[in-house]
Enzyme design. Sequence first.
Site, PDB file in Angstrom:
ATOM      1  N   GLN A 339       0.838  -1.210   0.000  1.00 45.11           N
ATOM      2  CA  GLN A 339       0.000   0.000   0.000  1.00 45.11           C
ATOM      3  C   GLN A 339       0.869   1.256   0.000  1.00 45.11           C
ATOM      4  O   GLN A 339       0.609   2.205  -0.743  1.00 45.11           O
ATOM      5  CB  GLN A 339      -0.913  -0.030   1.252  1.00 45.11           C
ATOM      6  CG  GLN A 339      -1.958   1.060   1.278  1.00 45.11           C
ATOM      7  CD  GLN A 339      -3.013   0.872   0.192  1.00 45.11           C
ATOM      8  OE1 GLN A 339      -3.212  -0.230  -0.319  1.00 45.11           O
ATOM      9  NE2 GLN A 339      -3.666   1.956  -0.191  1.00 45.11           N
ATOM     10  N   GLY A 343       1.177   2.092  -6.682  1.00 44.30           N
ATOM     11  CA  GLY A 343       1.179   1.298  -7.915  1.00 44.30           C
ATOM     12  C   GLY A 343       2.485   0.533  -8.110  1.00 44.30           C
ATOM     13  O   GLY A 343       2.487  -0.603  -8.593  1.00 44.30           O
ATOM     14  N   GLU A 366       3.081 -25.490   8.515  1.00 39.97           N
ATOM     15  CA  GLU A 366       3.624 -25.765   9.867  1.00 39.97           C
ATOM     16  C   GLU A 366       2.534 -25.564  10.930  1.00 39.97           C
ATOM     17  O   GLU A 366       2.808 -25.167  12.056  1.00 39.97           O
ATOM     18  CB  GLU A 366       4.831 -24.850  10.136  1.00 39.97           C
ATOM     19  CG  GLU A 366       5.933 -25.526  10.941  1.00 39.97           C
ATOM     20  CD  GLU A 366       6.981 -26.205  10.078  1.00 39.97           C
ATOM     21  OE1 GLU A 366       6.685 -26.524   8.905  1.00 39.97           O
ATOM     22  OE2 GLU A 366       8.090 -26.440  10.580  1.00 39.97           O
TER      23      GLU A 366
END
Length: 382
Positions: A339, A343, A366
């Site tokens: 974020q 882009g 796991e």
Amino acid sequence: MHLTLTETQALVQKTARDFAQRTIAPEAAALDREERFPRELLQGLADLGLMAVNVPEELGGSGAGVLSYALAMEEVAACCASTAVTMAVTNMVGEVIAHFGSKEQRELHCPKLASGAYAAGAFALSEPGAGSDPGGMLTTATREGDSYVIRGAKQWITSGSHAGVFVVWARTGAKETHPGTRGVSCFLVEGGANGLKVGRHEDKMGLRGSNTVPLEFDDVRVPASALLGELNGGFKIAMMALDGGRIGISAQAIGDARSSLEKSVQYARDRKQFGKAIGEFQGIQWKLADMATKLDAARLLCHRAATLKEAKQPFSREASMAKLFASESAVEICNEAVQIHGGYGFTKEYAVERNLRDIRVTTIYEGTSEVQRMVIARSQLA
Ligand code: COS
């Protein structure tokens, strides 16, 4: 718990960091892109003693302890999570054999895992129908004279195409006398054994430089001496190994998240919008603050579990807490990093994109987050 490292721990950390930053990091994007198993890098790690960090020195390991192992895992994962998970499973296999193996088993396999003579070790517990519930496994091992014959299928086996030795769980007890988890035993099977069929490499979302395959055991005959630990005592070996493995995966998640956080801080300094660096906006500052706090909390949980294991104290609950919190927090941190990068974070040019894909599985393998919560809750209610 001490917050300062011993000389050995600091040395292991520095050794792993130097090798990871200089040698592994430049390869990481290509390993991911080409789905390439990092054979040479693993040999480099073995040469530095990092493929058997917590295996005793007399078996070829470094004998540097559990916290050293967690520190090394973080450094490698911060540069390449695929290489780190391959390293983690090999370390886990070495520890299991060192701990539960006979003298012959230990002396045969541990030095080869430590030195890189075996490209990797593999842990064959899960099956197509038995993931969170390994007690429901269907693979069997039948005693025939001086041998056991293993029949069945395993799933999600890390390094299965390359492993020199597999730790394999199979049902040996009759349903009536040894139901569920009570009738399971553990065996060592060498890579290339007759009847051991390695399936097609999984096309995964992340960790694409690590090898993940299904296995078929088509009448794989092993000598009776391949039994690891006690007959029908294999489930506890699996659980104890996974307790330790969860420390390793929490360290892997911490390394991956640290990488995303470091890149986000750099990006927040460099990227300018509205005439100033985006790091000057409170919206970005709060994200970075939350990411750093979660990362430190995860590391403290991981190091607490490692310290308890090293002191031979109970650590199952603490390992589950570390794995749960580190993996879930790391997913959030890696997501926020994308974020922050906007882009650009959505493109393969930036490592934060790979980190987000790589981190996703840490809340699943796991032991899923749900299984970790079962372990933690049971310890509270016991
Ligand atoms: N250490 C030692 N022994 C353990 C143990 C541990 N951490 N956890 C359980 N055991 C023992 C129990 O004491 C019990 O022994 P008895 O038969 O003598 O009573 C036995 O193992 C069975 O335990 P339990 O009844 O708790 O087993 P469950 O079937 O309920 O399973 C969970 C418990 C869910 C915790 C276990 O199946 C698990 O961890 N599942 C996830 C598996 C996993 O992580 N898979 C990923 C594989 S690698 S990708």
